[in-house]
Scaffold this motif. Structure first.
Motif, PDB file in Angstrom:
ATOM      1  N   THR A  32      52.635 -62.336  49.700  1.00 16.79           N
ATOM      2  CA  THR A  32      53.909 -63.008  49.881  1.00 16.79           C
ATOM      3  C   THR A  32      54.586 -62.422  51.113  1.00 16.79           C
ATOM      4  O   THR A  32      54.830 -61.221  51.184  1.00 16.79           O
TER       5      THR A  32
ATOM      6  N   TRP B 226      60.400 -67.492  50.804  1.00 17.85           N
ATOM      7  CA  TRP B 226      59.134 -66.776  50.787  1.00 17.85           C
ATOM      8  C   TRP B 226      58.021 -67.726  51.205  1.00 17.85           C
ATOM      9  O   TRP B 226      58.022 -68.907  50.872  1.00 17.85           O
TER      10      TRP B 226
ATOM     11  N   LYS C 252      54.063 -69.141  47.190  1.00 23.42           N
ATOM     12  CA  LYS C 252      53.566 -67.782  46.988  1.00 23.42           C
ATOM     13  C   LYS C 252      52.392 -67.788  46.011  1.00 23.42           C
ATOM     14  O   LYS C 252      51.846 -68.835  45.698  1.00 23.42           O
TER      15      LYS C 252
END
Length: 338
Positions: free
Chosen positions: A125, A136, A168
């Motif tokens: 991430t 993210w 992610k």
């Protein structure tokens, strides 16, 4: 190499899994300058267990206001090594803040067939410096093993996936025909993106990802169970004669995280079967209390020669645990769940 004197703890939640110790295999503060060390990917190379852990630098503090839970919270990728998967020693920092990412979180490491041979890929991430204003994203690097250790291929760093979308929990693996699959999580479910090669994944453009987003339901393979918040890929899938074993996490409605397992078709990576109950739940004190209470977060899996599958998991955002499960018993349970 097996542990000559393992300390076994059988989980109450599933008879299929055995913790290898009633203590973490990597404790918080096990590396100089770091406090929590958790959520670790895994690669076994030349008989050595290489643990790629998320290490949070010392000095972070609770946030008294709105926003993230902690301030000055920066994660690097630390490498620990072990001969038996139980006794680990810190070796080196693989990737630090500022090296292609403001913060590296939750690394997974996997071998991927592409071109003339295997390549080692680390997905993680990628946290931007102004998180809250930017989402993210999935970061990826190729790794090179030289002089007894892994190194980042600095020219290979990429952010993969659609622009402007939180994304992610990515793992990369091969389908039977050699194509490269990327499993990822656009909240709250897990999706599959398929490419002709690793290079095609590395260089996928906005046209590819715009089409992927337009048909996101079509690409979704796993969704949260009723009452749960989200699911996400854990470890890169393990090939078996029956298909691919995918160990993944689910965040339940009470906020706790569990380890779950599904069987995927090796040709398409579609779900064939799924255990209805978690494989592992937070039970031990260090799994139940930490910076995030009640968390077991699987990220590493390796099939041993004896037919057991070795797992690594983060516990309560503080440390790393390890467990094993019998492949045969797990496949039998999944077959019964079809």
């Amino acid at each position: 190499m097996s542990n000559p004197n393992p300390v076994s703890f059988v989980a109450e939640t599933s008879p299929l899994v055995t913790r290898l110790s009633d203590k973490p295999v990597v404790e918080a503060r096990a590396a100089p300058g770091y406090d929590p060390i958790f959520n670790a990917g895994l690669l076994v190379h030349d008989g050595t267990y290489h643990l790629f852990a998320r290490g949070v630098r010392e000095g972070y503090r609770p946030n008294p206001g709105d926003g993230p839970r902690f301030l000055d919270y920066v994660s690097d990728v630390l490498v620990f090594e072990s001969a038996d998967g139980v006794h680990y020693a810190f070796r080196y920092v693989l990737a630090g803040s500022g090296d292609h990412a403001h913060s590296f979180e939750d690394p997974r490491v996997q071998r991927v067939r592409s071109g003339s041979g295997d390549q080692v890929v680390m997905t993680y991430t990628n946290v931007p410096p102004n998180y809250g204003h930017e989402p993210w994203r999935i970061g990826a690097h190729r790794l090179i093993f030289e002089d007894g250790r892994f190194h980042l291929d600095g020219t290979s760093g990429r952010v993969i996936g659609p622009e402007g979308i939180g994304n992610k929990d990515a793992v990369v693996f091969n389908l039977t025909d050699g194509r490269v699959a990327l499993m990822h999580r656009i909240h709250p479910s897990m999706q599959l993106a398929v490419f002709d090669s690793l290079d095609a994944m590395w260089h996928a453009d906005t046209t590819y990802w715009d089409d992927h987003l337009a048909r996101l339901d079509h690409h979704t393979i796993l969704s949260p169970s009723p009452g749960a918040f989200s699911v996400g890929a854990g470890a890169p899938p393990i090939p078996t004669p029956e298909g691919l074993l995918l160990f993944f996490h689910e965040r339940r409605g009470d906020g706790s995280y569990t380890v779950n397992v599904a069987l995927l078709d090796a040709d398409s990576a579609q779900v064939v079967a799924q255990l209805p109950s978690p494989l592992l739940e937070p039970e031990l004190p260090w799994e139940r209390a930490g910076d995030a209470d009640n968390v077991v977060f699987v990220q590493g899996a390796h099939r041993r020669e004896d037919g057991t599958i070795y797992l690594t998991y983060g516990a309560a955002d503080r440390c790393v645990g390890a467990a094993t499960v019998s492949e045969d018993q797990l496949l039998a349970a999944l077959d019964a769940a079809r």
